[in-house]
Write a protein that holds these residues in place. Structure first.
Motif, mmCIF file in Angstrom:
data_model
loop_
_atom_site.group_PDB
_atom_site.id
_atom_site.type_symbol
_atom_site.label_atom_id
_atom_site.label_comp_id
_atom_site.label_asym_id
_atom_site.label_seq_id
_atom_site.Cartn_x
_atom_site.Cartn_y
_atom_site.Cartn_z
ATOM 1 N N TYR A 261 8.141 5.660 5.475
ATOM 2 C CA TYR A 261 9.384 6.470 4.650
ATOM 3 C C TYR A 261 9.421 7.781 4.633
ATOM 4 O O TYR A 261 10.176 8.503 4.302
ATOM 5 N N GLY A 262 8.206 8.355 4.585
ATOM 6 C CA GLY A 262 8.039 9.901 4.564
ATOM 7 C C GLY A 262 7.115 10.108 3.059
ATOM 8 O O GLY A 262 7.673 9.404 2.164
ATOM 9 N N ASP A 263 6.113 11.022 3.053
ATOM 10 C CA ASP A 263 5.336 11.340 1.903
ATOM 11 C C ASP A 263 6.323 11.712 0.602
ATOM 12 O O ASP A 263 5.978 11.272 -0.330
ATOM 13 N N ASP A 264 7.306 12.329 0.714
ATOM 14 C CA ASP A 264 8.399 12.825 -0.200
ATOM 15 C C ASP A 264 9.064 11.516 -0.807
ATOM 16 O O ASP A 264 9.869 11.820 -1.713
ATOM 17 N N ASN A 265 9.321 10.596 0.067
ATOM 18 C CA ASN A 265 10.060 9.610 -0.295
ATOM 19 C C ASN A 265 9.677 8.283 -0.919
ATOM 20 O O ASN A 265 10.209 7.332 -1.102
ATOM 21 N N VAL A 266 8.454 8.439 -1.461
ATOM 22 C CA VAL A 266 7.470 7.176 -2.102
ATOM 23 C C VAL A 266 7.059 7.859 -3.181
ATOM 24 O O VAL A 266 6.116 8.758 -3.129
ATOM 25 N N THR A 267 7.097 7.244 -4.320
ATOM 26 C CA THR A 267 6.449 7.573 -5.617
ATOM 27 C C THR A 267 5.785 6.512 -6.357
ATOM 28 O O THR A 267 6.339 5.333 -6.305
ATOM 29 N N THR B 210 8.753 3.404 -6.182
ATOM 30 C CA THR B 210 10.053 3.838 -5.557
ATOM 31 C C THR B 210 10.041 4.158 -4.324
ATOM 32 O O THR B 210 9.265 5.312 -4.064
ATOM 33 N N VAL B 211 10.666 3.750 -3.420
ATOM 34 C CA VAL B 211 10.948 4.203 -1.990
ATOM 35 C C VAL B 211 12.511 4.606 -2.035
ATOM 36 O O VAL B 211 13.400 3.620 -2.103
ATOM 37 N N LYS B 212 12.607 5.806 -1.438
ATOM 38 C CA LYS B 212 13.773 6.241 -0.970
ATOM 39 C C LYS B 212 13.944 6.205 0.665
ATOM 40 O O LYS B 212 13.298 6.664 1.323
ATOM 41 N N ASN C 150 0.829 -1.256 -0.066
ATOM 42 C CA ASN C 150 -0.037 -0.005 0.126
ATOM 43 C C ASN C 150 0.891 1.182 0.020
ATOM 44 O O ASN C 150 1.706 1.568 0.723
ATOM 45 N N PRO C 151 0.785 2.323 -0.906
ATOM 46 C CA PRO C 151 1.746 3.312 -1.038
ATOM 47 C C PRO C 151 1.635 4.251 0.056
ATOM 48 O O PRO C 151 2.450 4.780 0.497
ATOM 49 N N GLU C 152 0.305 4.210 0.702
ATOM 50 C CA GLU C 152 0.033 5.332 1.764
ATOM 51 C C GLU C 152 0.721 4.512 3.009
ATOM 52 O O GLU C 152 1.248 5.331 3.662
ATOM 53 N N VAL C 153 0.796 3.271 3.111
ATOM 54 C CA VAL C 153 1.730 2.693 4.318
ATOM 55 C C VAL C 153 2.930 3.285 3.990
ATOM 56 O O VAL C 153 3.753 3.547 4.943
ATOM 57 N N LEU C 154 3.641 2.958 2.726
ATOM 58 C CA LEU C 154 5.008 3.108 2.434
ATOM 59 C C LEU C 154 5.480 4.781 2.798
ATOM 60 O O LEU C 154 6.647 5.085 3.520
ATOM 61 N N LYS C 155 4.549 5.515 2.592
ATOM 62 C CA LYS C 155 4.616 6.969 2.557
ATOM 63 C C LYS C 155 4.536 7.210 4.230
ATOM 64 O O LYS C 155 5.400 8.203 4.779
#
Length: 185
Positions: free
Chosen positions: A97-103, A111-113, A89-94
């Motif tokens: 890892y932070g909103d600006d680090n997941v696209t 992509t996760v930074k 789930n991209p919202e979980v990853l954001k």
């Protein structure tokens, strides 16, 4: 007089129990109002559920001879611990890892930074069902992730992110609010 009907368990609201939004998002002030669309559902959490630690820590002053003559509160952290298990789930990853680090999305590629950028304060909500048709909403106006457990990759365990969020007091001095209403399902 004791009343067994007032004893309850807590189950997650269907569709998810934990939500996160940017700091400053309009917060609900009751158990059943529609959530602002800025709140994003974080999906399933692990079967351990959610743990809220909201206990004061104290110290004491002793007199000569060993008698305790004064107890005083030194701190009172308000933390919530849970594991997010929707690892795709991209919202979980954001959240982790932070909103600006997941696209991206699963379809386009995510992509996760991972970096050392400090987590931002957010508004959080936890919604649960008590005794069938009674709802409880916990509103945390301001909290940030202060701990992330080790991420375990294992073939017989859900990939997840165990996190602890720590609440800070709002302008009224409160770290969270609880709203409970019967018939709110």
């Amino acid at each position: 007089m004791a009343d067994a009907k007032l004893v309850t368990v807590s189950k997650p609201k269907v569709g998810g129990a934990v939500y996160r939004a940017p700091l400053g998002t309009v917060l609900p002030t009751d158990a059943t109002a529609e959530l602002n669309e800025a709140f994003k559902a974080l999906g399933y959490i692990s079967e351990e559920g959610l743990t809220n630690s909201n206990s004061p820590e104290s110290d004491k002053i002793k007199a000569w001879g060993g008698d305790t003559v004064h107890n005083y509160q030194t701190e009172k952290d308000d933390t919530f611990q849970f594991a997010l298990i929707e690892a795709l789930n991209p919202e979980v990853l954001k959240t982790v890892y932070g909103d600006d680090n997941v696209t991206g999305t699963l379809d386009t590629g995510i992509t996760v930074k991972a970096n050392s950028e400090e987590q931002k304060d957010c508004a959080w909500i936890v919604e649960t069902i008590l005794n069938g048709d009674t709802v409880k909403r916990v509103v945390i106006p301001c909290a940030k992730i202060t701990e992330i457990e080790d991420i375990v990759y294992k073939d017989d365990e859900a990939l997840g992110y165990g996190i602890t969020i720590s609440a800070t007091a709002d302008a009224a001095g409160n770290t969270h609010y609880e709203y409970i209403k019967k018939g709110g399902k």
